[in-house]
Design an enzyme around this catalytic site. Structure first.
Site, short mmCIF file in Angstrom:
data_model
loop_
_atom_site.label_atom_id
_atom_site.label_comp_id
_atom_site.label_asym_id
_atom_site.label_seq_id
_atom_site.Cartn_x
_atom_site.Cartn_y
_atom_site.Cartn_z
N LYS A 26 0.85 -1.21 0.00
CA LYS A 26 0.00 0.00 0.00
C LYS A 26 0.88 1.25 0.00
CE LYS A 26 -3.52 0.19 2.95
NZ LYS A 26 -4.89 0.41 2.48
N ARG A 96 -3.13 3.05 8.70
CA ARG A 96 -3.48 1.77 8.05
C ARG A 96 -2.26 0.87 7.96
NH1 ARG A 96 -8.16 3.25 4.35
NH2 ARG A 96 -8.10 5.50 4.38
N GLY A 105 -8.14 -7.17 4.77
CA GLY A 105 -8.96 -7.21 5.98
C GLY A 105 -8.35 -7.94 7.15
N MET A 107 -5.53 -7.21 8.88
CA MET A 107 -4.93 -6.36 9.92
C MET A 107 -5.83 -5.14 10.17
SD MET A 107 -0.92 -6.65 9.19
CE MET A 107 -1.03 -6.44 7.44
N ARG A 346 -3.41 -1.07 -6.17
CA ARG A 346 -2.54 -2.25 -6.16
C ARG A 346 -2.91 -3.10 -7.35
NH1 ARG A 346 -5.58 -4.72 -0.89
NH2 ARG A 346 -7.55 -5.00 -1.91
N HIS A 468 -15.41 -8.75 1.46
CA HIS A 468 -14.39 -9.70 1.88
C HIS A 468 -14.59 -11.07 1.23
CE1 HIS A 468 -12.75 -12.76 4.62
NE2 HIS A 468 -11.74 -11.92 4.68
N SER A 819 14.80 -41.80 -15.77
CA SER A 819 13.59 -41.05 -15.44
C SER A 819 13.47 -41.03 -13.92
CB SER A 819 12.37 -41.72 -16.06
OG SER A 819 11.22 -40.99 -15.70
N CYS A 886 9.13 -38.66 -13.83
CA CYS A 886 7.78 -39.17 -13.99
C CYS A 886 7.04 -39.31 -12.65
CB CYS A 886 7.77 -40.48 -14.76
SG CYS A 886 8.69 -41.77 -13.92
N TYR A 906 12.71 -33.56 -20.17
CA TYR A 906 11.25 -33.45 -20.12
C TYR A 906 10.72 -33.70 -18.71
CZ TYR A 906 11.18 -38.54 -19.99
OH TYR A 906 11.37 -39.84 -19.60
#
Ligand code: PEP
Ligand code: MG
Length: 949
Positions: A26, A96, A105, A107, A346, A468, A819, A886, A906
């Site tokens: 913020k 704040r 919400g 804090m 934000r 909220h 693998s 895998c 892969y």
């Protein structure tokens, strides 16, 4: 001298958006908005370092803070021409919290700070509006009492002491709403609040603004450790050490009359991603009224109509913000007597669905690049494109049966059906019993997150799209219908009612069991009653709440890819998915394969973009049709001949399965693993099954139970399984190899290219692999002679035992590929049973003993270290060694990233996770561009050769 306080205001700011760690999200954005010329009331940010200091040094502050804070307050005074604590011209501030990453919400916040019995008079003089001033004062006393002086209700079900006072006052005055209370009423309320604080807590509401400010700052820092913040941090992986910043800012008032207001908005729709300004506001109100969901706010379209000038100002801000941040922004604003002020911005939280649409459309608008788009979408968000929606016919039927209960706001898309619970705790408990749960609340509060997390869907009777419930549900990716006012939810009695017309029973007799008639004086009212545990269904895309269960059905993307429904191929959702996946594929260097054992799974895998099979667990084929009898006969046989005879019966089944897989995969590599699990897994369990088997094999049930006793092991996962089976009974490997090679030659005869890779499981010593590889090679030659056809193939091994990883150089002399079987590798590295760990893993996670479940995300320090050794040592002796994974980790984004950095060729995962793995691989390639995987190296060499030619 360290700087703990950063000021902003008047077009200048000491910080900027890149300083989130220090100033919190913020704070950093308040500084940034000031820089880019947006109207931000002046203020200052106390850094997160002060929070760390506060907790590290027994709730004390750095000695420098006091003087820095004083001079920052002075700066606000200079910019506003007001004075903190002045009885004539008082400056009021808000205090704040603001952590690095938003914790909506969780804090505490305090508004209107600076008001006291003297400053109210000055403010009245200035504004000429006693009602506004006393309203602000009573709100401040209430918040201060709650947050700083500990007046919070003792439990969730306890009523709020301040609310009780307000209700009593309204009753006394014979009015219904707060707005009908007079200035005198509000002044009295402030006094009554102060008395209540004193009688309940023994503390006095402080009159000194400076004491108020320090009290508020400490309370905000204190709220970093409150229960709901702790739970939220744990759920969202936010470390406690980050701390929060505190923002102190000159107050602007949205409750200064009819030309004032406050609102929250998103620069695009956070639920659907649509490029349209989206928000809500309330005139003559303060911010908390919008967020708390106590008054249902108006949509932005109402402002466009009623207050076009204000709307135009906001649209200008919207454009500046999107151009500057190049993202969808979430803003909070206040209008004070016709002037707009920005209080927060934000990056906006959004559904996975919206994230994908916004990212793709912002590339189209040339705001961002495809690489930016890939980095903005969390791979797991793709799940939301693959989410179920309601079966359209069933839903229409439900509606025509009168089961549509109400419609609220479509706050979180998707379809959910389940049993309704009215408290977070009940929802959580029902979920642990294995029920599908819908949580219904009047409005949710941060305490509810555990229940929200457990629920498939959330419905609230109050609150808007930014309440909220809506915010948190979207963030969690939950289906959510908010502000559904027709639902009369009684959380205490665990029941909800929906008023319906009197003649409902006549029209819909099947609803009779749900109907309840209540006498209300003369009149009678009819309701549908839904008790705790009753079924309801939510359509989070339309906001509809439906009585009973409604079947869900696959999303557009699934319809195109899996069910081949062509009409969905032109849907915008599918087109966006296609575009994104194209970018991902052209960016990633890791291959993506699938763990599939059946032809239809292989088809799905290809539809999701698999480039091969990374693991075919051939034992899964043993359960199909009537072949399990032959498998059991083979296991129960006591001689090699007996086993061979049974294996001969299994051979045609396996061959056919492999042939069909080769057809589907059409030349793509297919890793087929020889038999792996302990044999007793195939044996019958019940007496009936044993008797049936005995009859079909012509032996006695006793023979079967005796053989079962022989096979019983104390520790089967470390017992007679994996390559050990093939070593003791080579005829099993022979049969499986024969089935693969015969199927491969048959496919080749049909003109289909084949690329089998035969994989030996659970190797710990190179000699095990040597012996099994010999069996496979010999069989390849035999079949080649019989069919007159040679097929290309590779032989290799799983690396799933620590010893295999540690002796990878020796093993790589024999194997053409590795693998990583990270399921067993995690099990054997940790000595942690993969089948039993859920007994203690939740404890480990809750108590931070392990940061994540190692069966979900690769434990890089232990299992990952072994993988690294195996990669380096294996490639050291065999540079062409093909490497894959895998284990289940192959579809988990952080593990995919790790595999990319190791240089694997892969990853392989279940079909439905393939799109996630493709995106995760692309993001890994962008995050670690320097680390070229062998795949890019091979591609680069090919390119060079082509150039030379
Ligand atoms: C593994 O152990 O990671 C693996 C893929 O094999 P399975 O899960 O079949 O034991
Ligand atoms: Mg394994």
């Amino acid at each position: 001298m360290p700087n703990y306080v950063y000021s902003f205001g008047g077009g200048k700011a000491a910080g900027n958006a890149s300083q989130k760690n220090l100033l919190g999200g913020k704070g950093a954005n308040l500084h940034e908005m000031t820089h880019i010329g947006l109207p931000v009331p002046p203020g200052f940010t106390i850094t997160t370092e002060v929070c760390t200091y506060y907790y590290g040094k027994k709730h004390t502050y750095p000695p420098e803070l006091m003087s820095q804070l004083k001079s920052a307050v002075k700066k606000i005074e200079n910019l506003t021409g007001m004075k903190f604590g002045s009885a004539q011209n008082p400056l009021l501030v808000s205090v704040r919290s603001g952590a690095r990453s938003s914790m909506p919400g969780m804090m505490d916040t305090i508004l209107n700070l600076g008001l006291n019995d003297a400053t109210v008079e000055g403010l009245i003089e200035q504004t000429g509006n006693p009602r506004f001033v006393y309203d602000s004062y009573r709100r401040f006393v209430q918040m201060y009492g709650d947050v700083v002086l500990g007046m919070k209700p003792e439990s969730k079900d306890d009523s709020d002491p301040f609310e009780e006072i307000i209700i009593a006052k309204k009753k006394l005055r014979g009015v219904e709403t707060d707005t009908e209370l007079t200035a005198d009423d509000l002044r009295e309320l402030a006094g009554e609040f102060k008395d209540a604080i004193h009688s309940r807590t023994g503390k006095h509401f402080p009159q000194d603004p400076e004491a108020q400010l320090w009290g508020a700052i400490s309370a905000v820092f204190g709220s970093w450790m409150n229960d709901r913040a702790n739970v939220y941090r744990r759920l969202n992986g936010i470390p406690e050490s980050w701390g929060t910043a505190v923002n102190v800012q000159a107050m602007v008032f949205g409750n200064m009359g009819v030309d004032s207001g406050t609102g929250v908005a998103f620069t695009r729709n956070p639920a659907t991603g649509e490029n349209a300004f989206y928000g809500e506001y309330l005139m003559n109100a303060q911010g908390e009224d919008v967020v708390a969901g106590t008054r249902t706010p108006l949509p932005m379209s109402a402002m466009e109509k009623d207050n076009p000038k204000m709307y135009a100002q906001l649209m200008r801000v919207r454009k500046i913000l999107e151009r500057h941040y190049k993202d969808m922004m979430d803003i909070e604003f206040t209008i004070q007597q016709g002037t707009l002020y920005m209080l927060q911005c934000r990056i906006g939280k959004r559904t996975g669905f919206a994230a994908i649409r916004i990212a793709v459309e912002m590339v189209n608008e040339k705001l961002i690049t495809p690489a930016d788009a890939l980095m903005r979408i969390e791979p797991e968000q793709l799940n939301q494109l693959l989410r179920p929606i309601f079966n359209t016919e069933e839903k229409s039927a439900a509606i025509s049966e009168g089961r549509l209960l109400a419609t609220g706001l479509n706050a979180g898309p998707g379809a959910a059906s389940g049993r309704v619970y009215f408290t977070a705790e009940d929802a959580f408990l029902a979920h642990t019993r294995g029920e599908r749960v819908i949580l219904a609340r009047n409005e949710t509060s941060p305490e509810d997150i555990k229940g929200m997390d457990a629920a498939e869907g959330i419905v609230t009777s109050r609150g808007g799209m930014t309440s909220h419930a809506a915010l948190v549900a979207r963030q969690m990716g939950k289906v959510c219908v908010a502000g559904c006012e027709a639902l009369q939810i009684d959380n205490k009695k665990r029941v909800m009612h929906i008023a319906v017309p009197h003649d409902t029973e006549t029209h819909y007799p099947h609803l009779a069991a749900h109907l309840e008639t209540v006498s209300d004086g003369e009149a009678k009212r009819t309701f549908i009653r839904i008790n705790e545990g009753g079924f309801i269904s939510l359509d989070g895309s339309t906001g509809e709440v439906i009585l009973g269960e409604v079947q869900t059905q696959p999303s557009e993307v699934l319809r195109v890819l899996i069910y081949k429904t062509l009409d969905a191929a032109n849907s915008p959702v599918y087109k966006i998915y296609e575009r994104l996946m194209k970018w991902a594929d052209s960016t990633r260097t890791l291959g993506v394969r699938s763990n599939s054992d059946q032809p239809d799974q292989c088809r799905n895998a290809i539809a999701f973009g698999a480039e091969g099979i990374g693991l075919c667990r051939t034992e899964h084929m043993f359960f199909g049709g009537d072949r399990i009898d032959a498998v059991r006969e083979m296991i129960l046989a006591e001689t090699t001949e007996g086993r061979r005879a049974a294996l001969a019966k299994i051979l045609p089944y396996q061959r056919n399965d492999f042939l069909e897989i080769f057809r589907v995969m059409n030349g793509k590599p297919c890793t087929m693993r020889t038999l792996d699990p302990p044999l007793h897994e195939f044996l019958p369990h019940t007496e009936k099954e044993i008797n049936d088997l005995a009859k079909s094999l012509g032996i006695s049930p006793e023979t079967i139970t005796r053989r079962m006793d022989d096979l019983r092991e104390v520790n089967p996962m470390l017992g007679f399984r994996g390559c050990r089976l093939g070593l003791l009974y080579p005829e099993i490997t022979e049969m499986q190899a024969r089935a693969i090679f015969e199927a491969a030659s048959a496919a080749k005869k049909e003109g289909i290219r084949v690329n089998p890779e035969i994989m030996i499981p659970l190797v710990g010593h190179v000699n095990e692999l040597k012996s099994q590889t010999d069996v496979v090679r010999k069989m390849a030659e035999t079949v080649a002679k019989e069919t007159g056809m040679k097929v290309p193939y590779l032989t290799g091994t799983m690396i799933e035992i620590p010893r295999a990883a540690l002796t990878a150089d020796a093993i790589a002399n024999v194997a053409q590929f590795f693998s990583f079987g990270t399921n067993d590798l995690t099990q054997t590295t940790y000595g942690l049973s993969r089948d039993d760990s859920n007994k203690f893993m939740p404890f480990y996670l809750e108590h931070d003993i392990l940061p994540r479940d190692p069966f979900q995300a690769i434990d890089r320090d232990g299992v990952g270290r072994l993988m690294k050794i195996a990669v380096e040592d294996g490639r050291g002796v065999n540079p062409g060694l093909k490497l894959g994974i895998c284990g289940e980790h192959g579809g988990e984004p952080t593990s995919v990233e790790f595999c990319h950095t190791l240089g694997l060729n892969y990853v392989s995962c279940s079909p439905f996770r393939i799109p996630i793995a493709r995106l995760a691989a692309a993001r890994a390639a962008l995050a670690y561009p320097a680390k070229k995987s062998p795949r890019t190296r091979a591609a680069a060499t090919k390119k060079k050769k082509a150039v030379r030619k």
